[in-house]
Scaffold this motif. Structure first.
Motif, PDB file in Angstrom:
ATOM      1  N   ASP A 187       0.809  -1.220   0.000  1.00 53.34           N
ATOM      2  CA  ASP A 187       0.000   0.000   0.000  1.00 53.34           C
ATOM      3  C   ASP A 187       0.843   1.271   0.000  1.00 53.34           C
ATOM      4  OD1 ASP A 187       1.106  -0.092   2.515  1.00 53.34           O
ATOM      5  OD2 ASP A 187      -0.806  -0.090   3.592  1.00 53.34           O
ATOM      6  N   GLY A 188       2.142   1.133  -0.280  1.00 52.37           N
ATOM      7  CA  GLY A 188       3.021   2.310  -0.299  1.00 52.37           C
ATOM      8  C   GLY A 188       3.740   2.549   1.014  1.00 52.37           C
ATOM      9  N   THR A 189       3.513   1.708   2.019  1.00 53.99           N
ATOM     10  CA  THR A 189       4.167   1.856   3.317  1.00 53.99           C
ATOM     11  C   THR A 189       5.679   1.656   3.177  1.00 53.99           C
ATOM     12  OG1 THR A 189       2.209   0.983   4.425  1.00 53.99           O
ATOM     13  CG2 THR A 189       4.265   0.915   5.667  1.00 53.99           C
ATOM     14  N   GLU A 190       6.448   2.574   3.743  1.00 56.01           N
ATOM     15  CA  GLU A 190       7.908   2.437   3.741  1.00 56.01           C
ATOM     16  C   GLU A 190       8.304   1.295   4.673  1.00 56.01           C
ATOM     17  OE1 GLU A 190      10.291   4.133   2.005  1.00 56.01           O
ATOM     18  OE2 GLU A 190       8.692   5.153   0.950  1.00 56.01           O
ATOM     19  N   ILE A 191       9.140   0.399   4.186  1.00 51.95           N
ATOM     20  CA  ILE A 191       9.605  -0.751   4.949  1.00 51.95           C
ATOM     21  C   ILE A 191      11.072  -1.006   4.633  1.00 51.95           C
ATOM     22  CG2 ILE A 191       7.345  -1.873   5.122  1.00 51.95           C
ATOM     23  CD1 ILE A 191       8.076  -3.595   2.703  1.00 51.95           C
TER      24      ILE A 191
END
Length: 135
Positions: free
Chosen positions: A13-17
């Motif tokens: 979902d576009g979350t930075e990881i």
């Protein structure tokens, strides 16, 4: 203990990881393992500038591309994709020093009385108090 999880379980979902890849090979050349910050592309990131419409208005045109894993160092490809992920750690918290206890002056005694009308003085006209340590 490792918190690395298979890339198939990563948020898309576009979350930075944190993204990682195990050592791989591309065209017979070893690609070393690595760790980097990244995310799965979403939204406007999936639009590639295709120039303009060619008309008088010169409206921009875009073509939609397939989603992919984007890393900030640009190193992942279809041939060498990330293989593992983990959430980012929480940011550091400012360690605050404990508030110093409020200074409470202590009565140390009385200075020499300088009252003009000494017959009315009880000797407490010039108290001496302790001072804060930084004074």
């Amino acid at each position: 203990m490792s918190d690395w999880q298979d890339i198939a379980t990563a948020p898309m979902d576009g979350t930075e990881i944190l993204l990682a890849s195990i050592g791989q090979t591309f065209d017979g050349v070893p690609v070393p393992p690595r760790v980097t910050l990244g995310h799965y592309t979403v939204g406007d990131e999936l639009l590639r500038d295709a120039g303009d419409c060619g008309g008088a208005c010169r409206c921009p045109e875009y073509e939609e591309i397939e989603p992919f894993w984007m890393s900030w160092d640009g190193g992942f490809t279809d041939e060498n994709p990330p293989t593992h992920w983990q959430p980012l750690p929480p940011p550091p918290i400012r360690e605050s020093s404990p508030e110093p206890a409020a200074f409470k002056p202590q009565l140390l005694g009385y200075d020499e009385c300088r009252c003009i009308l000494t017959q009315y003085c009880d000797g407490t006209c010039r108290p001496i108090y302790s001072r804060p340590p930084n004074e």
